[in-house]
Scaffold this motif. Sequence first.
Motif, short mmCIF file in Angstrom:
data_model
loop_
_atom_site.label_atom_id
_atom_site.label_comp_id
_atom_site.label_asym_id
_atom_site.label_seq_id
_atom_site.Cartn_x
_atom_site.Cartn_y
_atom_site.Cartn_z
N ALA A 65 0.86 -1.19 0.00
CA ALA A 65 0.00 0.00 0.00
C ALA A 65 0.88 1.23 0.00
O ALA A 65 2.06 1.16 0.35
N GLY A 66 0.28 2.37 -0.40
CA GLY A 66 1.03 3.62 -0.42
C GLY A 66 1.51 3.96 -1.82
O GLY A 66 1.09 3.34 -2.80
N HIS A 67 2.38 4.97 -1.89
CA HIS A 67 2.87 5.45 -3.18
C HIS A 67 4.38 5.41 -3.23
O HIS A 67 5.04 5.73 -2.26
N PHE A 68 4.89 5.04 -4.39
CA PHE A 68 6.33 5.03 -4.59
C PHE A 68 6.61 5.55 -5.99
O PHE A 68 5.96 5.13 -6.95
N ARG A 69 7.54 6.49 -6.08
CA ARG A 69 7.90 7.02 -7.39
C ARG A 69 9.40 7.21 -7.50
O ARG A 69 10.05 7.70 -6.58
N LEU A 70 9.92 6.79 -8.63
CA LEU A 70 11.34 6.97 -8.92
C LEU A 70 11.41 7.98 -10.05
O LEU A 70 10.77 7.81 -11.08
N SER A 71 12.15 9.07 -9.86
CA SER A 71 12.27 10.08 -10.93
C SER A 71 13.73 10.19 -11.32
O SER A 71 14.51 10.87 -10.66
N LEU A 72 14.08 9.52 -12.38
CA LEU A 72 15.44 9.59 -12.86
C LEU A 72 15.49 10.63 -13.96
O LEU A 72 14.60 10.70 -14.80
N GLY A 73 16.55 11.46 -13.92
CA GLY A 73 16.66 12.54 -14.90
C GLY A 73 17.17 12.00 -16.22
O GLY A 73 16.57 11.12 -16.81
#
Length: 262
Positions: A65-73
């Motif tokens: 549950a919950g949110h996960f985000r990976l932001s690679l440039g």
Amino acid sequence: MPTRQDLPPVVELRGVEKRFASGLTALAGVDLAVERGEFLSLLGPSGCGKSTLLRIVAGLTPLSAGHFRLSLGGQNGRRGTAGRVGFVFQDPTLMPWSTVANNVLLPFRIAGRSGEAARELALAAVRAVGLAGFEDAYPHQLSGGMRMRVSIARALVTDPELLLLDEPFAALDEITRLALNDDLLRLWEERRPTIVFVTHSVFESVYLSTRIAVMTARPGRIAADLAVDLAQPRGPATRSSREYAATCERVSAALGAAMAGA
Ligand SMILES: Nc1ncnc2c1ncn2[C@@H]1O[C@H](COP(=O)(O)OP(=O)(O)OP(=O)(O)O)[C@@H](O)[C@H]1O
Ligand SMILES: [Mg+2]
């Protein structure tokens, strides 16, 4: 051009929960954002879910549950995460039948690149971790510290934007550990990847990090989020400074409180 401040955090977790099929809840309500170029240590008692958290960030295990985000440039948004995230496991997990150079070449092989350019990069990574001359050695011919260096070279070879290290130096003697701490700091200074480093050691976390996230006992969540303002670059003089001792004391107190369930 977006500035550094405009960029989203490289890693963002909100209300992350992890429940295993066994029914065990390893993580509950983890909130954490890791900014570009930070050196973040995750510090917490055994079994609090540090490895589980790192595996979620690496995409090796799903969250419940919950949110996960990976932001690679990077230049090209269509590139996947292959080669952009490096993972160093606690156990070096080298292929015993392959030479040092071929072990380090593995991430390129997986990405379908094994030409001369990839081989040059692998050899450069081997040199960067101080293993020049051992390119053709097999893992059983190396010491534990050297095997860990190979594992680090393998994680670095693709020049990842995000480097995840799970207690990489825990099994090593103190001298080797201190030397590898300095090697890691130099690599971070030169290439500036974002680093998430799991450790049990207050001293190690303070020496290396720009920030420390202290976790509670299971189910783990972030109990304290502490900036480490010690002067950069860090080196032997850091360890003997009054500020270092004071920061270690502050972090120890936070860890004690987290373990006591405060
Ligand atoms: N695949 C799994 N299935 C069921 N339970 C698991 C699994 N992996 C981990 N756990 C449990 O989740 C909890 C957190 O484990 P994790 O390995 O993340 O802890 P850790 O903080 O890394 O501990 P250590 O510091 O000892 O490495 C533990 O209670 C562990 O038994
Ligand atoms: Mg672990």
